[in-house]
Design a protein around this motif. Structure first.
Motif, mmCIF file in Angstrom:
data_model
loop_
_atom_site.group_PDB
_atom_site.id
_atom_site.type_symbol
_atom_site.label_atom_id
_atom_site.label_comp_id
_atom_site.label_asym_id
_atom_site.label_seq_id
_atom_site.Cartn_x
_atom_site.Cartn_y
_atom_site.Cartn_z
ATOM 1 N N ASN A 87 -9.747 -22.019 1.762
ATOM 2 C CA ASN A 87 -11.290 -21.632 1.687
ATOM 3 C C ASN A 87 -11.539 -20.370 1.025
ATOM 4 O O ASN A 87 -12.539 -20.259 0.158
ATOM 5 C CB ASN A 87 -11.831 -21.803 2.977
ATOM 6 N N GLU A 88 -10.920 -19.327 1.370
ATOM 7 C CA GLU A 88 -11.061 -18.015 0.661
ATOM 8 C C GLU A 88 -10.461 -18.047 -0.590
ATOM 9 O O GLU A 88 -11.142 -17.202 -1.516
ATOM 10 C CB GLU A 88 -9.883 -16.919 1.439
ATOM 11 N N GLN A 89 -9.621 -18.821 -1.091
ATOM 12 C CA GLN A 89 -9.289 -18.794 -2.272
ATOM 13 C C GLN A 89 -10.204 -19.440 -3.333
ATOM 14 O O GLN A 89 -10.597 -18.806 -4.614
ATOM 15 C CB GLN A 89 -7.884 -19.782 -2.490
ATOM 16 N N LEU A 90 -10.759 -20.514 -2.642
ATOM 17 C CA LEU A 90 -12.028 -20.970 -3.668
ATOM 18 C C LEU A 90 -13.152 -20.203 -3.614
ATOM 19 O O LEU A 90 -13.739 -19.875 -4.744
ATOM 20 C CB LEU A 90 -12.401 -22.393 -2.800
ATOM 21 N N LEU A 91 -13.589 -19.418 -2.556
ATOM 22 C CA LEU A 91 -14.752 -18.599 -2.594
ATOM 23 C C LEU A 91 -14.430 -17.367 -3.525
ATOM 24 O O LEU A 91 -15.191 -17.014 -4.332
ATOM 25 C CB LEU A 91 -15.014 -17.939 -1.234
ATOM 26 N N ARG A 92 -13.027 -16.893 -3.684
ATOM 27 C CA ARG A 92 -12.776 -16.064 -4.808
ATOM 28 C C ARG A 92 -13.023 -16.449 -6.358
ATOM 29 O O ARG A 92 -12.788 -15.752 -7.057
ATOM 30 C CB ARG A 92 -11.539 -15.276 -4.433
ATOM 31 N N SER A 93 -12.761 -17.872 -6.321
ATOM 32 C CA SER A 93 -12.650 -18.192 -7.773
ATOM 33 C C SER A 93 -13.943 -18.567 -8.402
ATOM 34 O O SER A 93 -14.148 -19.177 -9.598
ATOM 35 C CB SER A 93 -12.022 -19.671 -7.695
ATOM 36 N N GLY A 94 -15.179 -18.094 -8.027
ATOM 37 C CA GLY A 94 -16.518 -18.318 -8.406
ATOM 38 C C GLY A 94 -17.157 -17.182 -7.991
ATOM 39 O O GLY A 94 -16.999 -16.423 -6.998
ATOM 40 N N PRO A 95 -18.571 -17.084 -8.461
ATOM 41 C CA PRO A 95 -19.584 -16.250 -8.232
ATOM 42 C C PRO A 95 -19.966 -16.286 -6.504
ATOM 43 O O PRO A 95 -19.962 -17.413 -6.141
ATOM 44 C CB PRO A 95 -20.774 -16.408 -8.951
ATOM 45 N N SER A 96 -20.110 -15.440 -5.931
ATOM 46 C CA SER A 96 -20.642 -15.409 -4.524
ATOM 47 C C SER A 96 -22.135 -15.621 -4.250
ATOM 48 O O SER A 96 -22.331 -15.611 -2.998
ATOM 49 C CB SER A 96 -20.113 -14.005 -3.854
ATOM 50 N N TYR A 97 -22.764 -15.675 -5.404
ATOM 51 C CA TYR A 97 -24.216 -15.857 -5.061
ATOM 52 C C TYR A 97 -24.712 -17.347 -5.144
ATOM 53 O O TYR A 97 -25.981 -17.400 -5.219
ATOM 54 C CB TYR A 97 -25.059 -14.870 -5.747
ATOM 55 N N TYR A 98 -24.090 -18.085 -5.211
ATOM 56 C CA TYR A 98 -24.250 -19.494 -5.443
ATOM 57 C C TYR A 98 -24.192 -20.366 -4.281
ATOM 58 O O TYR A 98 -23.101 -20.193 -3.594
ATOM 59 C CB TYR A 98 -23.553 -20.024 -6.712
ATOM 60 N N GLU A 99 -24.899 -21.421 -3.909
ATOM 61 C CA GLU A 99 -24.501 -22.543 -3.091
ATOM 62 C C GLU A 99 -24.058 -23.656 -3.983
ATOM 63 O O GLU A 99 -24.753 -24.057 -5.257
ATOM 64 C CB GLU A 99 -25.572 -23.150 -2.292
ATOM 65 N N SER A 100 -22.821 -24.177 -3.840
ATOM 66 C CA SER A 100 -21.827 -24.825 -4.922
ATOM 67 C C SER A 100 -21.534 -26.072 -4.137
ATOM 68 O O SER A 100 -20.769 -25.991 -3.048
ATOM 69 C CB SER A 100 -20.915 -24.092 -5.551
ATOM 70 N N TRP A 101 -21.440 -27.250 -4.894
ATOM 71 C CA TRP A 101 -20.793 -28.381 -4.302
ATOM 72 C C TRP A 101 -19.237 -28.298 -3.991
ATOM 73 O O TRP A 101 -18.670 -27.621 -4.987
ATOM 74 C CB TRP A 101 -20.936 -29.680 -5.231
ATOM 75 N N ILE A 102 -18.777 -28.818 -2.927
ATOM 76 C CA ILE A 102 -17.321 -29.208 -2.872
ATOM 77 C C ILE A 102 -17.237 -30.453 -2.469
ATOM 78 O O ILE A 102 -18.302 -31.352 -2.578
ATOM 79 C CB ILE A 102 -16.796 -28.099 -1.618
ATOM 80 N N GLY A 103 -15.977 -30.993 -2.370
ATOM 81 C CA GLY A 103 -15.783 -32.546 -2.179
ATOM 82 C C GLY A 103 -16.248 -33.384 -1.016
ATOM 83 O O GLY A 103 -15.727 -34.245 -0.736
#
Length: 243
Positions: free
Chosen positions: A56-72
Motif C-alpha cells: 500500500n505504501e509502495q503504491l502511494l509512493r509510485s504516483g502523485p499524492s494529490y489524486y484519487e486514483s483507481w485501484i483494482g
C-alpha cells in the motif's frame, strides 16, 4: 488460472527465481474503472492489487499524492470486495466513512486517496489509475542475450528502469542478487539506446553515445544504483518482468 502461490513455490523451489515484487505504474488518464482495467490488462498485468501495508505504501509512493486514483478493488460481481485479478481483498485500508453505497443500484469500485486510504465510487467516475506487473530476480548467471531469451520464454521480458520510482521498486527485488550488477532490458542498436519492451527511455539513462561493439547492453549496478553499459557476454543475474 494457476494460483500465484503455486507459481511462486514453483520458481523458488527450482532455485531459479526469488520472490515476486509488484511494480506499480501510475497513469494520469481520467478513465472509468472498466476502461482502466482494460488498459492495464492490455499493457501490464491488471489494475493494482494490494495485499500488505508495505505494498500500500509502495503504491502511494509510485504516483502523485494529490489524486484519487483507481485501484483494482471491485464489488462488480460478488457481494464481497475482491481484486480485479481475482485475489480476495484480505487487507482493509478504508478511509473513515468508506465504503459507502447509494440507494441507487450502482456498481462501486475502489480508489486510493491522497493519504493512502481506500474510498469507493461508482465505476463510471473518471479517475487516474494504477496498473501493476511483477518483477522477478533470476539468480542464474547469463549473458544479456541468454537473459533476454530466458525472460521471454518464462515470463515477459527483461525489466526496464525508467524513473526513480521504478528504480526503487526494482531495488526491492534485487536485494538477493549474487552479482553486483544485473541485466536489464536496455540495449544499444542503430545508433541509439532503448528499452527492448518499447517503454520510454526515461531520465536515468546516461550512456555513451557510441559504445564499443561488445558493450552495447545495459545493466543496473545494485551498489551505486546506476545504469551502465556492460560487456554483453558477461554472465550476471537479471530481472524479468511478468505481465
Amino acid at each position: 488460472m494457476k494460483s500465484l502461490l503455486f507459481i511462486f513455490l514453483m520458481v523458488v523451489g527450482c532455485g531459479v527465481a526469488v520472490g515476486l515484487t509488484r511494480e506499480y505504474i501510475f497513469f494520469n488518464y481520467y478513465y472509468s474503472w472498466y476502461s482502466a482495467q482494460s488498459y492495464c490488462r492490455q499493457y501490464y498485468r491488471d489494475l493494482a492489487t494490494i495485499t500488505s501495508n508495505e505494498e500500500n505504501e509502495q503504491l502511494l509512493r509510485s504516483g502523485p499524492s494529490y489524486y484519487e486514483s483507481w485501484i483494482g478493488l471491485t464489488m462488480l460481481y460478488t457481494s464481497t470486495w475482491t481484486w480485479s485479478d481475482g485475489e480476495p481483498a484480505l487487507l482493509q485500508k478504508w478511509n473513515e466513512g468508506s465504503p459507502y453505497f447509494s440507494l441507487r443500484n450502482e456498481e462501486f469500485c475502489g480508489a486510493m486517496n491522497s493519504n493512502g486510504f481506500w474510498i469507493n465510487h461508482p465505476y463510471w467516475y473518471g479517475h487516474p489509475f494504477y496498473c501493476y506487473r511483477f518483477l522477478i530476480l533470476v539468480k542464474e548467471k547469463k549473458t544479456w542475450e541468454e537473459a533476454q531469451e530466458f525472460c521471454r520464454t518464462n515470463y515477459t521480458g527483461l525489466a526496464s528502469v525508467t524513473s526513480e520510482v521504478s528504480l526503487k521498486q526494482l531495488n526491492l527485488e534485487t536485494v538477493g542478487t549474487e552479482t553486483e550488477s544485473v541485466w536489464t532490458g536496455l540495449r544499444f542498436m542503430d545508433g541509439q539506446w532503448f528499452w527492448v519492451n518499447g517503454e520510454q527511455l526515461g531520465s536515468l539513462v546516461s550512456m555513451p553515445s557510441c559504445p564499443a561493439l561488445s558493450y552495447r547492453c545495459g545493466a543496473l549496478n545494485t551498489t551505486t544504483n546506476t545504469l551502465m553499459n556492460q560487456n554483453c557476454n558477461e554472465k550476471m543475474n537479471f530481472v524479468c518482468y511478468w505481465k
